[in-house]
Design a protein around this motif. Structure first.
Motif, short mmCIF file in Angstrom:
data_model
loop_
_atom_site.label_atom_id
_atom_site.label_comp_id
_atom_site.label_asym_id
_atom_site.label_seq_id
_atom_site.Cartn_x
_atom_site.Cartn_y
_atom_site.Cartn_z
N GLN A 68 0.82 -1.20 0.00
CA GLN A 68 0.00 0.00 0.00
C GLN A 68 0.86 1.26 0.00
OE1 GLN A 68 -3.23 0.17 -0.46
NE2 GLN A 68 -3.39 -2.07 -0.54
N LEU A 69 1.97 1.21 0.73
CA LEU A 69 2.87 2.36 0.77
C LEU A 69 3.47 2.63 -0.61
CD1 LEU A 69 4.42 4.51 2.37
CD2 LEU A 69 6.15 2.77 2.89
N LEU A 70 3.87 1.57 -1.29
CA LEU A 70 4.45 1.73 -2.63
C LEU A 70 3.42 2.25 -3.62
CD1 LEU A 70 6.63 -1.52 -2.84
CD2 LEU A 70 7.42 0.83 -2.50
N LEU A 71 2.19 1.77 -3.52
CA LEU A 71 1.14 2.27 -4.41
C LEU A 71 0.88 3.76 -4.17
CD1 LEU A 71 -1.59 -0.54 -4.55
CD2 LEU A 71 0.05 0.11 -6.31
N GLN A 72 0.89 4.16 -2.90
CA GLN A 72 0.67 5.56 -2.58
C GLN A 72 1.80 6.43 -3.15
OE1 GLN A 72 -1.97 6.98 -1.28
NE2 GLN A 72 -1.02 9.01 -1.46
N GLU A 73 3.04 5.95 -3.02
CA GLU A 73 4.17 6.70 -3.56
C GLU A 73 4.07 6.81 -5.08
OE1 GLU A 73 7.68 4.79 -2.22
OE2 GLU A 73 7.50 5.50 -0.14
N LEU A 74 3.59 5.75 -5.72
CA LEU A 74 3.44 5.78 -7.17
C LEU A 74 2.38 6.79 -7.59
CD1 LEU A 74 4.20 4.60 -9.93
CD2 LEU A 74 2.44 2.84 -9.58
N GLN A 75 1.27 6.81 -6.87
CA GLN A 75 0.22 7.78 -7.19
C GLN A 75 0.72 9.21 -7.03
OE1 GLN A 75 -2.72 7.24 -8.55
NE2 GLN A 75 -2.43 5.01 -8.57
N GLU A 76 1.51 9.45 -5.98
CA GLU A 76 2.06 10.78 -5.78
C GLU A 76 3.03 11.15 -6.90
OE1 GLU A 76 3.81 10.60 -1.94
OE2 GLU A 76 1.88 10.58 -0.86
N TRP A 77 3.78 10.15 -7.38
CA TRP A 77 4.69 10.42 -8.49
C TRP A 77 3.91 10.74 -9.76
CZ3 TRP A 77 5.65 8.12 -13.25
CH2 TRP A 77 6.82 8.54 -13.90
N PHE A 78 2.81 10.03 -9.99
CA PHE A 78 1.95 10.33 -11.14
C PHE A 78 1.50 11.79 -11.10
CE2 PHE A 78 0.49 5.66 -11.65
CZ PHE A 78 1.53 5.43 -12.53
N THR A 129 2.46 15.04 -13.68
CA THR A 129 1.25 15.37 -14.47
C THR A 129 0.90 14.24 -15.45
OG1 THR A 129 2.53 16.54 -16.17
CG2 THR A 129 1.73 17.84 -14.30
N THR A 130 0.98 13.01 -14.95
CA THR A 130 0.58 11.86 -15.77
C THR A 130 -0.92 11.93 -16.02
OG1 THR A 130 2.33 10.52 -14.79
CG2 THR A 130 0.54 9.34 -15.90
N ALA A 131 -1.32 11.62 -17.24
CA ALA A 131 -2.74 11.65 -17.59
C ALA A 131 -3.53 10.75 -16.64
CB ALA A 131 -2.93 11.21 -19.03
N THR A 132 -4.66 11.25 -16.18
CA THR A 132 -5.47 10.51 -15.21
C THR A 132 -5.87 9.12 -15.69
OG1 THR A 132 -6.32 12.59 -14.30
CG2 THR A 132 -7.58 10.59 -13.82
N PRO A 133 -6.32 8.95 -16.95
CA PRO A 133 -6.68 7.59 -17.40
C PRO A 133 -5.51 6.61 -17.32
CG PRO A 133 -7.59 9.23 -18.89
CD PRO A 133 -6.66 9.95 -17.97
N ILE A 134 -4.31 7.11 -17.63
CA ILE A 134 -3.13 6.23 -17.57
C ILE A 134 -2.84 5.84 -16.13
CG2 ILE A 134 -0.65 6.10 -17.99
CD1 ILE A 134 -1.01 7.89 -20.39
N ALA A 135 -2.89 6.81 -15.22
CA ALA A 135 -2.63 6.52 -13.81
C ALA A 135 -3.66 5.55 -13.25
CB ALA A 135 -2.63 7.82 -13.01
N GLN A 136 -4.92 5.74 -13.62
CA GLN A 136 -5.97 4.85 -13.14
C GLN A 136 -5.79 3.44 -13.68
OE1 GLN A 136 -9.53 6.90 -14.35
NE2 GLN A 136 -9.59 8.19 -12.51
N ALA A 161 -5.09 0.12 -11.39
CA ALA A 161 -5.97 -1.05 -11.44
C ALA A 161 -5.19 -2.31 -11.80
CB ALA A 161 -7.10 -0.81 -12.44
N LEU A 162 -4.24 -2.17 -12.72
CA LEU A 162 -3.43 -3.32 -13.13
C LEU A 162 -2.59 -3.84 -11.96
CD1 LEU A 162 -2.35 -5.19 -15.35
CD2 LEU A 162 -0.63 -3.45 -15.87
N LEU A 163 -1.99 -2.94 -11.20
CA LEU A 163 -1.17 -3.35 -10.07
C LEU A 163 -2.01 -4.01 -8.98
CD1 LEU A 163 1.24 -0.28 -9.80
CD2 LEU A 163 1.79 -2.59 -10.57
#
Length: 305
Positions: free
Chosen positions: A252-262, A266-273, A277-279
């Motif tokens: 969960q910590l790694l996923l949160q860090e990834l979302q913050e990096w997105f 300024t990664t496109a929202t559809p790509i980040a989502q 979901a894949l992870l």
């Protein structure tokens, strides 16, 4: 050379036509005369040099079959051969009277060759058959068609790929019906853009060959194949799926860090989502094994876990 649909043959080219003419001429003279002296003239200086030189030919070079056939015919022949380069298309800058005898003959055969090529182009049939030449030392056939040179990728595809696909299917890594869904040319370009060491690293990790319990035991580094957090057998797929609380928290910590990096990039929202979901599907697969009651008790008594 009669036209056909041989996919392993190479399209007609001036290089192949020049070489084909020399091959046919040398064969006819070789079979009909006892000890003649023959001069071969050609306006293709590259083909002339390749045919009459003695340096080793590369089997992967275009028209290797034709060139090796010519060289073999010259080698075994008792004929005295001489080569001569003739400037091409002399008729464009000279009158017929100004042209030499060789230039006139070259112009005539060029017209004949161009007429034949026009006929093939008009019928959209520009692939010539590729039979084994009488003096060709050896030949390779793929799908019962002779290849004009040693195309390593074609040989691998015909010889190695079928067994490799069966191996992948048996290991559950890639089903045969999914093979065509992979863009292999892009994968090839991506891998070739990396250093050899990086290619080896990615290849090993793709099949799970890394420092996990499965391979540490195989390499003699550990006596047992056990995850240090949950006690289950550990392979590369177990690492992101370990059911222990510590693994869940870290994930969960790694996923949160990834979302913050997105967000910071300024990664496109559809790509980040999509990636999120894949992870999540990697973390919670179907039929994930759970530790037995005995393993749970053992882990509860093990300090530091």
């Amino acid at each position: 050379m009669a036209p056909s649909s041989n996919k392993w043959a190479q399209p007609l080219s001036s290089y192949k036509l020049d070489g084909g003419g020399m091959s046919s001429g040398s064969s006819a003279v070789h079979l009909s005369l006892a000890k003649p002296r023959v001069r071969v003239a050609c306006d293709g200086i590259a083909a002339l040099r390749q045919a009459f030189s003695t340096w080793p030919l590369s089997p992967t070079a275009p028209h290797f079959d034709l060139l090796s056939s010519i060289r073999e015919a010259l080698r075994v022949s008792k004929i005295s051969w001489a080569k001569q380069h003739v400037g091409g298309h002399a008729d464009r800058t000279k009158t017929w009277r100004q042209m030499s005898w060789w230039e006139r003959r070259n112009s005539e055969v060029d017209d004949i060759a161009q007429g034949y090529a026009d006929e093939l182009i008009a019928t959209e049939d520009t692939i010539a058959t590729n039979p084994k030449f009488f003096s060709e030392p050896c030949a390779i056939y793929i799908d019962n068609k002779k290849v004009s040179c040693l195309a390593l990728e074609s040989v691998d595809k015909a010889v190695v790929l079928p067994e490799l696909m069966e191996y992948w299917a048996a290991k559950g890594r890639l089903a045969p019906e999914h093979f065509r869904s992979v863009d292999w040319p892009i994968v090839h370009r991506a891998m070739k853009s990396l250093k050899p060491a990086e290619q080896h690293f990615i290849t090993k990790h793709t099949v799970g060959m890394c420092g996990v319990g499965k391979f540490r035991k195989r390499w003699g580094l550990d006596s047992k194949n056990r995850c240090p957090l949950c006690g289950l057998e550990e392979d590369h797929l177990h690492v992101p799926r370990c059911p222990s609380d510590r693994a869940k928290t870290q994930w969960q910590l790694l996923l949160q860090e990834l979302q913050e990096w997105f967000q910071s990039t300024t990664t496109a929202t559809p790509i980040a989502q999509f990636l999120g979901a894949l992870l999540r599907t990697i973390r919670t697969p179907h039929n994930q094994p759970q530790p037995s009651r005995c393993e749970q008790l053992r882990l509860a008594r093990t300090p530091g876990l």
